[in-house]
Design an enzyme around this catalytic site. Sequence first.
Site, short mmCIF file in Angstrom:
data_model
loop_
_atom_site.label_atom_id
_atom_site.label_comp_id
_atom_site.label_asym_id
_atom_site.label_seq_id
_atom_site.Cartn_x
_atom_site.Cartn_y
_atom_site.Cartn_z
N LEU A 183 1.03 -1.18 -0.11
CA LEU A 183 -0.06 -0.09 0.02
C LEU A 183 0.77 1.19 0.11
CD1 LEU A 183 -2.85 1.39 0.21
CD2 LEU A 183 -2.56 1.22 2.57
N THR A 199 -8.38 -5.23 8.65
CA THR A 199 -8.74 -6.33 7.53
C THR A 199 -9.93 -7.11 7.97
OG1 THR A 199 -7.74 -8.86 7.38
CG2 THR A 199 -7.39 -7.78 9.38
N ASP A 200 -10.36 -7.93 6.84
CA ASP A 200 -11.56 -8.82 6.71
C ASP A 200 -11.21 -10.18 7.87
OD1 ASP A 200 -9.46 -9.70 5.14
OD2 ASP A 200 -11.00 -11.14 4.09
N TYR A 239 -3.44 -13.69 13.50
CA TYR A 239 -3.41 -12.24 12.81
C TYR A 239 -4.58 -11.41 12.87
CZ TYR A 239 -3.73 -9.50 8.54
OH TYR A 239 -3.99 -8.05 7.48
#
Length: 279
Positions: free
Chosen positions: A12, A102-103, A126
């Site tokens: 990113l 995050t998903d 995570y």
Amino acid sequence: MVVLVAGANGQLGQAIQFIAGNYPNIHFVFCSSSELDITNKENCYSAFNKEKPDFCINAAAYTAVDKAETEPEKAKLINVFGAKNLAEACKENNAVLLHISTDFVFDGTKKEPYNEFDLPNPTGIYGKTKLEGEKAIQGVFDNYFIIRTSWVYSNFGNNFMKTMLRLASERHQISVVNDQIGTPTHALDLAEALLKIIQSTDQNPLENNFGIFNYSNEGQCSWYDFAKEIFRINNVSINLQPTSTSFYPTPAKRPAYSVLDKSKIKKVFGVEIKNWEEI
């Protein structure tokens, strides 16, 4: 306007650097992990005191999903304490934090797109550390945007697209799971969305739109569908086979369904989002 980007050498961070020239009104300060160690509180305060950013984009994270299962302390150091350090530095300097989540904060048991009000329930280290990082930021101050995203890919850094193309150059056949459903996110589109949020917030400082937002490209697919499209676009001929997660065990459990509802970010900031197949 000064925007400090932590994790500038990641996927990113590189995407933001790629489009930075399109934003002449923004002075970007790009910091790699060696230049700004977010796990070092003093390092964070020193960088903020020097650069005086109005906004900080935290593009630094521990993202090795499977490796995190055996390195929980390292994942927590970066994803939790690093996020908290940046939040505290932002608060001290009256800056706004844009933090990438995050998903994986969801367990993937839902059958329709996750919105910002759904209760997180991460299943692996995570996801757990990313959720802890969100909570750490929320415990420091209110001037934050937490952006939950999914399946990020681009020509930069390490990602699924580049892995598929590399494997295709080494093998005649590849098997990819077709029972994990989500949405790819092009890093350049995510970068543009972040900068739209920054510009809107800078122009309308009295509007309090802080909070959690979802962002990915539109539509949904399986990893198998995504791989198939990658090979089609790149004119790669390979024997691609669908397989199930049960035949491809990994140390960390992946969400079976992690499509994100983007209604909020579209409504609040007028972000236009492309379908993942249009990119």
